[in-house]
Design a protein around this motif. Structure first.
Motif, PDB file in Angstrom:
ATOM      1  N   SER A  74       0.836  -1.208   0.000  1.00 20.48           N
ATOM      2  CA  SER A  74       0.000   0.000   0.000  1.00 20.48           C
ATOM      3  C   SER A  74       0.869   1.257   0.000  1.00 20.48           C
ATOM      4  N   ALA A  75       0.252   2.382  -0.385  1.00 16.54           N
ATOM      5  CA  ALA A  75       0.919   3.680  -0.262  1.00 16.54           C
ATOM      6  C   ALA A  75       0.746   4.196   1.164  1.00 16.54           C
ATOM      7  N   GLY A  76      -0.409   3.958   1.734  1.00 16.94           N
ATOM      8  CA  GLY A  76      -0.658   4.374   3.109  1.00 16.94           C
ATOM      9  C   GLY A  76       0.075   3.437   4.066  1.00 16.94           C
ATOM     10  N   ALA A  95       4.434   1.730  -0.930  1.00 14.73           N
ATOM     11  CA  ALA A  95       4.375   1.584  -2.397  1.00 14.73           C
ATOM     12  C   ALA A  95       3.846   2.857  -3.045  1.00 14.73           C
ATOM     13  N   THR A  96       4.189   3.998  -2.440  1.00 18.24           N
ATOM     14  CA  THR A  96       3.763   5.231  -3.103  1.00 18.24           C
ATOM     15  C   THR A  96       4.465   5.332  -4.459  1.00 18.24           C
ATOM     16  N   GLY A  97       3.733   5.814  -5.433  1.00 22.15           N
ATOM     17  CA  GLY A  97       4.247   5.831  -6.806  1.00 22.15           C
ATOM     18  C   GLY A  97       3.483   4.833  -7.666  1.00 22.15           C
ATOM     19  N   ALA A  98       2.807   3.877  -6.986  1.00 21.56           N
ATOM     20  CA  ALA A  98       2.115   2.819  -7.731  1.00 21.56           C
ATOM     21  C   ALA A  98       0.675   3.186  -8.053  1.00 21.56           C
ATOM     22  N   GLY A 150       1.326  14.618  -3.442  1.00 18.78           N
ATOM     23  CA  GLY A 150       2.290  13.542  -3.630  1.00 18.78           C
ATOM     24  C   GLY A 150       2.032  12.888  -4.970  1.00 18.78           C
ATOM     25  N   ASN A 151       2.232  11.584  -5.043  1.00 18.87           N
ATOM     26  CA  ASN A 151       2.045  10.861  -6.301  1.00 18.87           C
ATOM     27  C   ASN A 151       0.605  10.988  -6.815  1.00 18.87           C
ATOM     28  N   ILE A 152      -0.361  10.767  -5.949  1.00 20.04           N
ATOM     29  CA  ILE A 152      -1.761  10.773  -6.399  1.00 20.04           C
ATOM     30  C   ILE A 152      -2.201  12.195  -6.753  1.00 20.04           C
ATOM     31  N   LEU A 202      -8.628  15.753  -1.850  1.00 21.67           N
ATOM     32  CA  LEU A 202      -7.766  15.379  -0.726  1.00 21.67           C
ATOM     33  C   LEU A 202      -7.114  14.045  -1.036  1.00 21.67           C
ATOM     34  N   SER A 203      -5.790  14.035  -1.081  1.00 26.54           N
ATOM     35  CA  SER A 203      -5.047  12.769  -1.246  1.00 26.54           C
ATOM     36  C   SER A 203      -3.952  12.778  -0.181  1.00 26.54           C
ATOM     37  N   LEU A 204      -4.415  12.828   1.046  1.00 23.15           N
ATOM     38  CA  LEU A 204      -3.528  12.994   2.207  1.00 23.15           C
ATOM     39  C   LEU A 204      -3.350  11.686   2.960  1.00 23.15           C
ATOM     40  N   ASN A 230     -12.478  12.973  -1.690  1.00 21.17           N
ATOM     41  CA  ASN A 230     -11.464  12.439  -0.763  1.00 21.17           C
ATOM     42  C   ASN A 230     -11.103  11.015  -1.149  1.00 21.17           C
ATOM     43  N   VAL A 231      -9.815  10.829  -1.490  1.00 21.10           N
ATOM     44  CA  VAL A 231      -9.342   9.483  -1.838  1.00 21.10           C
ATOM     45  C   VAL A 231      -8.183   9.035  -0.941  1.00 21.10           C
ATOM     46  N   GLY A 232      -7.712   9.945  -0.046  1.00 25.65           N
ATOM     47  CA  GLY A 232      -6.529   9.611   0.766  1.00 25.65           C
ATOM     48  C   GLY A 232      -6.911   8.697   1.911  1.00 25.65           C
ATOM     49  N   ARG A 233      -7.262   9.314   3.015  1.00 23.48           N
ATOM     50  CA  ARG A 233      -7.775   8.562   4.165  1.00 23.48           C
ATOM     51  C   ARG A 233      -8.993   9.291   4.697  1.00 23.48           C
ATOM     52  N   GLY A 234      -9.981   8.519   5.160  1.00 24.28           N
ATOM     53  CA  GLY A 234     -11.223   9.089   5.649  1.00 24.28           C
ATOM     54  C   GLY A 234     -11.010  10.029   6.822  1.00 24.28           C
ATOM     55  N   PRO A 280     -16.445   2.001  -1.640  1.00 24.21           N
ATOM     56  CA  PRO A 280     -15.821   1.371  -0.464  1.00 24.21           C
ATOM     57  C   PRO A 280     -14.305   1.175  -0.581  1.00 24.21           C
ATOM     58  N   HIS A 281     -13.557   2.281  -0.628  1.00 23.31           N
ATOM     59  CA  HIS A 281     -12.088   2.237  -0.631  1.00 23.31           C
ATOM     60  C   HIS A 281     -11.569   1.339  -1.771  1.00 23.31           C
ATOM     61  N   ILE A 282     -11.986   1.696  -2.976  1.00 24.60           N
ATOM     62  CA  ILE A 282     -11.613   0.843  -4.120  1.00 24.60           C
ATOM     63  C   ILE A 282     -10.810   1.597  -5.182  1.00 24.60           C
ATOM     64  N   GLY A 321       4.594   9.420   9.222  1.00 24.31           N
ATOM     65  CA  GLY A 321       3.666   8.438   8.672  1.00 24.31           C
ATOM     66  C   GLY A 321       3.688   8.352   7.163  1.00 24.31           C
ATOM     67  N   TYR A 322       4.552   9.055   6.475  1.00 28.13           N
ATOM     68  CA  TYR A 322       4.649   8.900   5.023  1.00 28.13           C
ATOM     69  C   TYR A 322       6.102   9.029   4.594  1.00 28.13           C
ATOM     70  N   LYS A 323       6.301   9.069   3.267  1.00 25.65           N
ATOM     71  CA  LYS A 323       7.641   8.973   2.709  1.00 25.65           C
ATOM     72  C   LYS A 323       8.598  10.007   3.291  1.00 25.65           C
TER      73      LYS A 323
HETATM   74  N1  NAI Z   1      -8.202   5.081  -1.516  1.00 31.81           N
HETATM   75  C1  NAI Z   1      -7.230   4.241  -1.825  1.00 31.81           C
HETATM   76  O1  NAI Z   1      -7.478   3.139  -2.309  1.00 31.81           O
HETATM   77  C2  NAI Z   1      -5.807   4.652  -1.600  1.00 31.81           C
HETATM   78  C3  NAI Z   1      -5.498   5.632  -0.701  1.00 31.81           C
HETATM   79  N2  NAI Z   1      -4.208   6.036  -0.554  1.00 31.81           N
HETATM   80  C4  NAI Z   1      -3.922   7.090   0.421  1.00 31.81           C
HETATM   81  O2  NAI Z   1      -3.426   8.221  -0.263  1.00 31.81           O
HETATM   82  C5  NAI Z   1      -2.333   8.763   0.470  1.00 31.81           C
HETATM   83  C6  NAI Z   1      -1.405   9.505  -0.487  1.00 31.81           C
HETATM   84  O3  NAI Z   1      -0.786   8.581  -1.359  1.00 31.81           O
HETATM   85  P1  NAI Z   1       0.424   9.021  -2.300  1.00 31.81           P
HETATM   86  O4  NAI Z   1       0.055  10.215  -3.077  1.00 31.81           O
HETATM   87  O5  NAI Z   1       0.882   7.808  -2.997  1.00 31.81           O
HETATM   88  O6  NAI Z   1       1.486   9.397  -1.171  1.00 31.81           O
HETATM   89  P2  NAI Z   1       2.643  10.460  -1.186  1.00 31.81           P
HETATM   90  O7  NAI Z   1       3.479  10.158   0.004  1.00 31.81           O
HETATM   91  O8  NAI Z   1       3.264  10.503  -2.528  1.00 31.81           O
HETATM   92  O9  NAI Z   1       1.861  11.830  -0.982  1.00 31.81           O
HETATM   93  C7  NAI Z   1       1.334  12.282   0.225  1.00 31.81           C
HETATM   94  C8  NAI Z   1       1.538  13.788   0.221  1.00 31.81           C
HETATM   95  O10 NAI Z   1       0.774  14.387   1.256  1.00 31.81           O
HETATM   96  C9  NAI Z   1       1.544  15.466   1.749  1.00 31.81           C
HETATM   97  N3  NAI Z   1       1.063  15.880   3.070  1.00 31.81           N
HETATM   98  C10 NAI Z   1       1.167  15.227   4.241  1.00 31.81           C
HETATM   99  N4  NAI Z   1       0.590  15.933   5.221  1.00 31.81           N
HETATM  100  C11 NAI Z   1       0.115  17.075   4.658  1.00 31.81           C
HETATM  101  C12 NAI Z   1      -0.577  18.205   5.145  1.00 31.81           C
HETATM  102  N5  NAI Z   1      -0.890  18.318   6.436  1.00 31.81           N
HETATM  103  N6  NAI Z   1      -0.914  19.180   4.271  1.00 31.81           N
HETATM  104  C13 NAI Z   1      -0.589  19.098   2.956  1.00 31.81           C
HETATM  105  N7  NAI Z   1       0.077  18.045   2.423  1.00 31.81           N
HETATM  106  C14 NAI Z   1       0.418  17.050   3.268  1.00 31.81           C
HETATM  107  C15 NAI Z   1       2.961  14.912   1.777  1.00 31.81           C
HETATM  108  O11 NAI Z   1       3.900  15.968   1.828  1.00 31.81           O
HETATM  109  C16 NAI Z   1       2.995  14.157   0.460  1.00 31.81           C
HETATM  110  O12 NAI Z   1       3.437  14.981  -0.602  1.00 31.81           O
HETATM  111  C17 NAI Z   1      -1.682   7.552   1.138  1.00 31.81           C
HETATM  112  O13 NAI Z   1      -0.986   7.941   2.305  1.00 31.81           O
HETATM  113  C18 NAI Z   1      -2.871   6.676   1.447  1.00 31.81           C
HETATM  114  O14 NAI Z   1      -3.338   6.955   2.745  1.00 31.81           O
HETATM  115  C19 NAI Z   1      -3.191   5.523  -1.317  1.00 31.81           C
HETATM  116  C20 NAI Z   1      -3.443   4.541  -2.230  1.00 31.81           C
HETATM  117  C21 NAI Z   1      -4.769   3.965  -2.397  1.00 31.81           C
END
Ligand code: NAI
Ligand code: 3PY
Length: 326
Positions: A74-76, A95-98, A150-152, A202-204, A230-234, A280-282, A321-323
């Motif tokens: 996972s990226a998270g 696995a951020t970047g995927a 970030g990546n997303i 939001l992709s946080l 919102n696709v990051g975390r709820g 549902p988180h897909i 909690g992230y990269k």
């Molecule tokens: N819904 C789903 O199926 C999925 C959800 N995710 C979630 O998406 C998140 C992001 O994934 P990626 O883009 O790959 O990660 P990433 O690590 O490339 O990007 C996260 C970005 O958020 C920024 N960030 C952190 N706190 C912040 C804040 N307070 N304000 C502004 N920016 C902030 C970081 O600096 C980073 O650039 C993951 O941590 C994961 O929780 C990831 C993959 C699938």
């Protein structure tokens, strides 16, 4: 280097692939490679593992006395960064970047659906009603505010810009503006940017800083005809505050692939909120073929780096909690 034991816990449908196994054997010819299902990983097995590639049950990790490195699919990384989950000294990589390439399509799809009022037409269709809502909008001429660049977030920004929208990015730390953004600010400017956005994404990651970042106050700064994705975390959104704002018409609509809590309880009012899409988180499953191919590339890159004594990519900073360095 001592002989290493590497445990691969790949998703269903990928573990039996001989081509992948051969590639992994080529990278780690002297290691013992074990391919095992998540629910078959027991205390005895995990105790001898040095490198684990997968999403292990957190309860089993306390027996991982020889674990050096956990590579997530996972990226998270939020489930594994909580105190006491990982044995001391274990390196965590994600696995951020995927996921950015596929999740940005989900984001574009949900923004277009909301701007074009598809939830409304879906409801009308169920009633066999041929009736315009009079509300169709387009990306062209709108402004998206991308929070979490970030990546997303950056893959979404590129696609939104390509469709003719204006894109404002928000980062934690200052940086140079890439071409696919019109404007770039740090997160402390969020309050003055929110009233300008038609679309807020939001992709946080889930961290202390992002916990309920979007509560009554921030949602209240959005335009009444804006939409939130919102696709990051709820946990970045206060679900009750969002639900109330949607019912009160304080913002036009929302697309949520992640909710707080998950699963979203069946009785939560937000299920029936106007112009709301809930999945549902897909949006970024690691067992989706395209995503897993990219996850697998990260795994191979990191294994090669490990055996070449190079620094791994995607090391998660356990305090944020992230990269690292992001
Ligand atoms: N819904 C789903 O199926 C999925 C959800 N995710 C979630 O998406 C998140 C992001 O994934 P990626 O883009 O790959 O990660 P990433 O690590 O490339 O990007 C996260 C970005 O958020 C920024 N960030 C952190 N706190 C912040 C804040 N307070 N304000 C502004 N920016 C902030 C970081 O600096 C980073 O650039 C993951 O941590 C994961 O929780 C990831 C993959 C699938
Ligand atoms: O990669 C992640 O963080 C996910 O949420 C995958 O579902």
């Amino acid at each position: 280097m001592d002989k290493k034991t590497i445990l691969f816990d790949f998703p269903e449908g990928f573990k039996a692939d001989e081509i992948r196994r051969a590639k992994l054997r080529g990278i780690a010819p002297d290691a013992e490679l074990i391919f095992q299902d998540n629910n078959e990983i027991n205390q005895d097995l995990i105790a001898k593992v040095n490198i684990l590639i997968g999403m292990p049950r957190r309860s089993i990790l306390k027996y991982a006395s020889n674990l050096e490195w956990l590579q997530l699919l996972s990226a998270g990384a939020d489930l594994y960064t909580k105190p006491g989950v990982l044995p001391d000294g274990v390196t965590l990589t994600n696995a951020t970047g995927a996921y950015g390439k596929s999740m940005s399509e989900y984001m574009i799809c949900s923004v277009l659906s909301l701007l074009m009022d598809f939830p409304h037409y879906r409801d009308n269709q169920r009633q066999h009603q041929w009736k315009s809502s009079g509300k169709s909008r387009h990306v062209l001429g709108t402004t998206a505010l991308v929070v979490g660049l970030g990546n997303i977030g950056s893959e979404f920004a590129k696609r939104y810009k390509a469709l003719g929208g204006k894109v404002i990015g928000v980062k934690r730390t200052p940086g140079e503006k890439p071409d696919y953004l019109d404007e770039l600010y740090t997160a402390d400017r969020l309050d003055e940017l929110l009233p300008r956005a038609d679309v807020v994404t939001l992709s946080l990651p889930s961290t202390g800083e992002t916990q309920h970042l979007f509560g009554k106050e921030k949602i209240g700064l959005m335009k009444p005809d804006a939409v939130l994705v919102n696709v990051g975390r709820g946990t970045a959104v206060d679900t009750d505050a969002l639900s109330k704002a949607l019912y009160a018409g304080k913002l036009y609509g929302a697309a949520l692939d992640v909710t707080d809590p998950e699963p979203l309880p069946a009785e939560h009012p937000i299920w029936d909120a106007p112009n709301t899409i809930i999945t549902p988180h897909i949006s970024g499953r690691w067992d989706a073929r395209e995503n897993f191919e990219r996850v697998f590339e990260i795994i191979c890159t990191n294994l090669s780096r490990y055996f070449d004594n190079k620094t791994l990519i995607n090391i998660v900073d356990l305090s944020t909690g992230y990269k690292k360095n992001d």
